[in-house]
Scaffold this motif. Structure first.
Motif, PDB file in Angstrom:
ATOM      1  N   LEU A   1       3.079 -10.378  -7.501  1.00  0.00           N
ATOM      2  CA  LEU A   1       3.596 -10.986  -6.274  1.00  0.00           C
ATOM      3  C   LEU A   1       2.655 -12.011  -5.650  1.00  0.00           C
ATOM      4  CD1 LEU A   1       4.890  -7.689  -4.616  1.00  0.00           C
ATOM      5  CD2 LEU A   1       6.175  -9.255  -6.081  1.00  0.00           C
ATOM      6  N   GLY A   2       1.415 -12.050  -6.137  1.00  0.00           N
ATOM      7  CA  GLY A   2       0.422 -12.913  -5.508  1.00  0.00           C
ATOM      8  C   GLY A   2      -0.369 -12.128  -4.481  1.00  0.00           C
ATOM      9  N   GLU A   3      -1.591 -12.563  -4.241  1.00  0.00           N
ATOM     10  CA  GLU A   3      -2.442 -11.868  -3.284  1.00  0.00           C
ATOM     11  C   GLU A   3      -1.839 -11.928  -1.889  1.00  0.00           C
ATOM     12  OE1 GLU A   3      -5.158 -10.174  -3.735  1.00  0.00           O
ATOM     13  OE2 GLU A   3      -5.568 -10.596  -5.848  1.00  0.00           O
ATOM     14  N   GLU A   4      -1.926 -10.809  -1.179  1.00  0.00           N
ATOM     15  CA  GLU A   4      -1.436 -10.776   0.200  1.00  0.00           C
ATOM     16  C   GLU A   4      -2.381 -11.556   1.108  1.00  0.00           C
ATOM     17  OE1 GLU A   4       1.097  -7.113   1.549  1.00  0.00           O
ATOM     18  OE2 GLU A   4      -0.810  -6.429   0.794  1.00  0.00           O
TER      19      GLU A   4
ATOM     20  N   ILE B   1      -1.721   0.326  -9.343  1.00  0.00           N
ATOM     21  CA  ILE B   1      -0.415  -0.192  -8.917  1.00  0.00           C
ATOM     22  C   ILE B   1      -0.607  -1.345  -7.936  1.00  0.00           C
ATOM     23  CG2 ILE B   1       1.738   0.335  -7.698  1.00  0.00           C
ATOM     24  CD1 ILE B   1       1.506   3.200  -8.823  1.00  0.00           C
ATOM     25  N   LEU B   2      -1.561  -1.207  -7.029  1.00  0.00           N
ATOM     26  CA  LEU B   2      -1.846  -2.301  -6.095  1.00  0.00           C
ATOM     27  C   LEU B   2      -2.286  -3.564  -6.841  1.00  0.00           C
ATOM     28  CD1 LEU B   2      -3.673  -0.751  -3.002  1.00  0.00           C
ATOM     29  CD2 LEU B   2      -1.554  -2.085  -3.001  1.00  0.00           C
ATOM     30  N   THR B   3      -3.113  -3.389  -7.857  1.00  0.00           N
ATOM     31  CA  THR B   3      -3.553  -4.529  -8.661  1.00  0.00           C
ATOM     32  C   THR B   3      -2.369  -5.179  -9.366  1.00  0.00           C
ATOM     33  OG1 THR B   3      -5.739  -3.531  -9.018  1.00  0.00           O
ATOM     34  CG2 THR B   3      -5.054  -5.244 -10.570  1.00  0.00           C
TER      35      THR B   3
ATOM     36  N   ALA C   1       0.828  -1.209   0.000  1.00  0.00           N
ATOM     37  CA  ALA C   1       0.000   0.000   0.000  1.00  0.00           C
ATOM     38  C   ALA C   1       0.862   1.259   0.000  1.00  0.00           C
ATOM     39  CB  ALA C   1      -0.937  -0.005   1.203  1.00  0.00           C
ATOM     40  N   ALA C   2       1.936   1.243   0.795  1.00  0.00           N
ATOM     41  CA  ALA C   2       2.823   2.410   0.851  1.00  0.00           C
ATOM     42  C   ALA C   2       3.536   2.606  -0.480  1.00  0.00           C
ATOM     43  CB  ALA C   2       3.830   2.241   1.981  1.00  0.00           C
TER      44      ALA C   2
END
Length: 201
Positions: free
Chosen positions: A195-198, A187-189, A86-87
């Motif tokens: 990287l794969g879903e957190e 960007i988060l998407t 997120a950051a």
């Protein structure tokens, strides 16, 4: 007229402004002297050839971009190991949004210089060398976020960013470029896709 610390900086900053306003065709030593309010011959003294003048403008552009608060924050986060998606998305969105809003002229100049680099092997070397610093930073950020292929994933983000910037400045999307919040969400998407879903917290 740009406010700069030294005459060389003033010349480089003025050259960059002229590139943004007039394109590379409008960049001459005399034009820089006039726009910067310098005595005739001052620009020629600091940058003997037009190629050197263009190179000085490019180096100045990179220095200004690297001083942006959002980019500094990204570098400091990477160095300190304090990172989350997120950051990174927020700071990346701020940097990109600023590039085609507040710093639109500087970004237009960068597009002009990128095109010129395609025609000039000497400028290509400088452009690629300076651009590699940004790519290395993105690679480091992705490695810190846990990417299994940080170099490849960095390429995806850089290519997306360059596409957004071009579209917002000169493409069909210039009439309604994305907001900072839209950029952050995208960007988060992208990060989730790479990287794969957190895991839920």
């Amino acid at each position: 007229m740009p406010q700069s610390g030294t005459r060389a900086e003033l010349i480089a900053a003025t050259a960059l402004e002229l590139i943004a306003e007039r394109g590379l065709r409008g960049l001459t030593h005399r034009a820089v002297d006039e726009a910067a309010g310098l005595p005739t011959g001052s620009t020629s003294y600091h940058a003997r050839t037009r190629a050197r003048l263009i190179e000085a403008a490019l180096i100045w552009l990179v220095e200004q971009e690297e001083a942006e608060p959002s980019l500094r924050a990204l570098r400091e986060s990477e160095a300190g190991g304090v990172l989350d998606r997120a950051a990174v998305a927020g700071m990346g969105a701020d940097f990109l949004h600023t590039a085609y809003t507040r710093d639109r002229a500087r970004s237009l100049a960068r597009l002009e210089l990128a095109l010129e680099a395609g025609r000039s092997p000497a400028l290509r070397e400088v452009y690629d060398r300076l651009g590699a610093r940004f790519r290395r930073m993105i690679t480091g950020l992705l490695a810190a976020l846990g990417s299994a292929e940080p170099e490849r994933h960095a390429g995806v983000l850089v290519h997306w960013s360059e596409g957004v910037l071009f579209d917002a400045l000169a493409g069909a999307g210039a009439a309604s470029p994305p907001s900072s919040e839209e950029l952050r969400a995208t960007i988060l998407t992208l990060l989730d896709g790479l990287l794969g879903e957190e895991a839920p917290r």
